[in-house]
Design a protein around this motif. Structure first.
Motif, short mmCIF file in Angstrom:
data_model
loop_
_atom_site.label_atom_id
_atom_site.label_comp_id
_atom_site.label_asym_id
_atom_site.label_seq_id
_atom_site.Cartn_x
_atom_site.Cartn_y
_atom_site.Cartn_z
N VAL A 29 -15.46 -58.39 4.47
CA VAL A 29 -14.96 -57.87 5.74
C VAL A 29 -15.56 -58.66 6.90
O VAL A 29 -14.85 -59.07 7.82
CB VAL A 29 -15.27 -56.37 5.88
N ALA A 30 -16.88 -58.88 6.86
CA ALA A 30 -17.54 -59.64 7.92
C ALA A 30 -16.97 -61.06 8.03
O ALA A 30 -16.71 -61.56 9.13
CB ALA A 30 -19.04 -59.67 7.68
N GLN A 31 -16.79 -61.71 6.89
CA GLN A 31 -16.26 -63.07 6.90
C GLN A 31 -14.85 -63.12 7.48
O GLN A 31 -14.53 -64.02 8.28
CB GLN A 31 -16.26 -63.63 5.48
N LYS A 32 -14.02 -62.17 7.10
CA LYS A 32 -12.63 -62.17 7.58
C LYS A 32 -12.57 -61.86 9.07
O LYS A 32 -11.76 -62.46 9.81
CB LYS A 32 -11.81 -61.17 6.77
N LEU A 33 -13.40 -60.94 9.54
CA LEU A 33 -13.42 -60.65 10.97
C LEU A 33 -13.90 -61.86 11.77
O LEU A 33 -13.31 -62.21 12.80
CB LEU A 33 -14.33 -59.46 11.25
N ARG A 34 -14.94 -62.50 11.29
CA ARG A 34 -15.44 -63.69 11.99
C ARG A 34 -14.40 -64.81 11.96
O ARG A 34 -14.30 -65.59 12.91
CB ARG A 34 -16.75 -64.14 11.37
N GLY A 35 -13.63 -64.88 10.88
CA GLY A 35 -12.57 -65.87 10.81
C GLY A 35 -11.50 -65.66 11.85
O GLY A 35 -10.76 -66.60 12.21
N GLN A 36 -11.38 -64.43 12.34
CA GLN A 36 -10.45 -64.11 13.42
C GLN A 36 -11.09 -64.25 14.80
O GLN A 36 -10.47 -63.92 15.80
CB GLN A 36 -9.93 -62.68 13.25
N ASP A 167 -11.29 -58.61 -2.33
CA ASP A 167 -10.60 -59.32 -1.25
C ASP A 167 -9.44 -58.49 -0.73
O ASP A 167 -9.17 -58.47 0.49
CB ASP A 167 -10.13 -60.69 -1.71
N ASP A 168 -8.73 -57.79 -1.63
CA ASP A 168 -7.65 -56.91 -1.19
C ASP A 168 -8.21 -55.74 -0.38
O ASP A 168 -7.64 -55.35 0.65
CB ASP A 168 -6.87 -56.39 -2.39
N ILE A 169 -9.32 -55.18 -0.85
CA ILE A 169 -9.96 -54.09 -0.10
C ILE A 169 -10.34 -54.57 1.30
O ILE A 169 -10.07 -53.91 2.30
CB ILE A 169 -11.20 -53.56 -0.83
N ALA A 170 -10.97 -55.73 1.37
CA ALA A 170 -11.43 -56.25 2.65
C ALA A 170 -10.26 -56.51 3.60
O ALA A 170 -10.36 -56.23 4.80
CB ALA A 170 -12.23 -57.54 2.44
N ASP A 171 -9.15 -57.01 3.08
CA ASP A 171 -7.99 -57.24 3.94
C ASP A 171 -7.45 -55.93 4.51
O ASP A 171 -7.06 -55.87 5.68
CB ASP A 171 -6.89 -57.96 3.15
#
Length: 280
Positions: A29-36, A167-171
């Motif tokens: 989750v942290a990685q995906k948010l930072r990627g945005q 990864d699906d959960i995090a998305d």
């Protein structure tokens, strides 16, 4: 009453606290948010500032300036005392100015429902994400060593579970944290097929190119093994949720939120094997 507010041009980069931000879902989750391009603070004992569920004095500093929180509870939301701590934390989060809370819960885990209700009672804009067993339990932590040893010994017999990828959960969690359409919703997530642990062992064998066996063991023998390894015996209670068939059907939260099919266990196993994590 739940507090909500529409996005504005001044609400593009709120600060998110990811509790368990070094764990299986929190890290992603942290990685995906930072990627945005979004700001994230990791909520852990090694975070800056540190966060510890068992030390309420750490909650305030971790919540300073935070607009939304991804809430994960360790060791499990259904364990004794979890609901009370989650409720107290949620109230503290709202008092500190956090307006949105997204909670990771367990699919079919009735004891976790008290934790869900205590978070909802805080007055925050909430989303609950109930997940099946993680694919990544087999390469990160819990079942890693059994897979490496070639034998997965568990008290699950031939019962089935719809394992879901983190990864699906995090998305789904990222969508819930960033899109107002998910406020006040509860999503149940699973993978695309039901699998027994014998099926899991067969997929892992195929992915690794070596024999990995599933060995059914009696419940008391498994509990004794947990005690010997210093692990909470309550972990054995989680297998009851598989044995009684309550999760022996697919759910479609991944498709509902993301508009795509969840990752299959075979794809996960092949990708994990390619990293060398299961090599001896």
């Amino acid at each position: 009453m739940t507090r909500t507010r529409a996005h504005t041009t001044n609400d593009i980069h709120p600060l998110t606290l990811a509790i368990g931000g070094n764990g299986k879902t929190g890290r992603r989750v942290a990685q995906k948010l930072r990627g945005q391009g979004r700001a994230v603070r990791i909520g852990s004992r090694t975070g800056a500032p540190p966060f510890d569920w068992n030390v309420p004095g750490t909650w305030g500093p971790a919540l300073e300036g935070v607009d939304r929180v991804y809430v994960t509870y360790y060791p499990d939301l259904g364990f004794p005392g979890a609901a009370e701590q989650v409720g107290a934390f949620s109230e503290a989060a709202v008092a500190a100015g956090a307006r949105r809370l997204v909670l990771l819960s367990g699919r079919g885990e009735e004891a976790a429902r008290r934790g869900e209700e205590s978070l909802k009672a805080s007055g925050a804009a909430w989303t609950v994400v109930r997940a099946s067993w993680f694919n990544q339990n087999f390469d990160e932590d819990f079942f890693l060593e059994p897979v490496r040893s070639g034998e997965i010994a568990l008290p699950t017999a031939d019962a089935v579970e719809a394992f879901v990828d983190t990864d699906d959960i995090a998305d789904v969690v990222v969508a819930a944290l960033t899109d107002d359409r998910h406020i006040g919703r509860t999503y149940e997530l699973s993978g695309p097929r039901l699998m027994s642990f014998a099926d899991v062992a067969a997929e892992l064998s195929k992915a690794t190119g070596r024999e990995i066996a599933y060995v059914p063991v009696p419940d008391e023998e498994y509990r004794a093994a947990l005690r010997e390894n210093g692990l909470p015996e309550e972990f054995a209670d989680l297998f009851a949720q598989i044995l009684d068939g309550r999760n022996a059907h697919l759910v479609h939260g991944v498709e509902e939120v993301l508009g795509r099919r969840p990752k299959d266990f075979a794809d996960y196993a092949r990708e994990a094997a390619a990293t060398g994590v299961w090599e001896l």
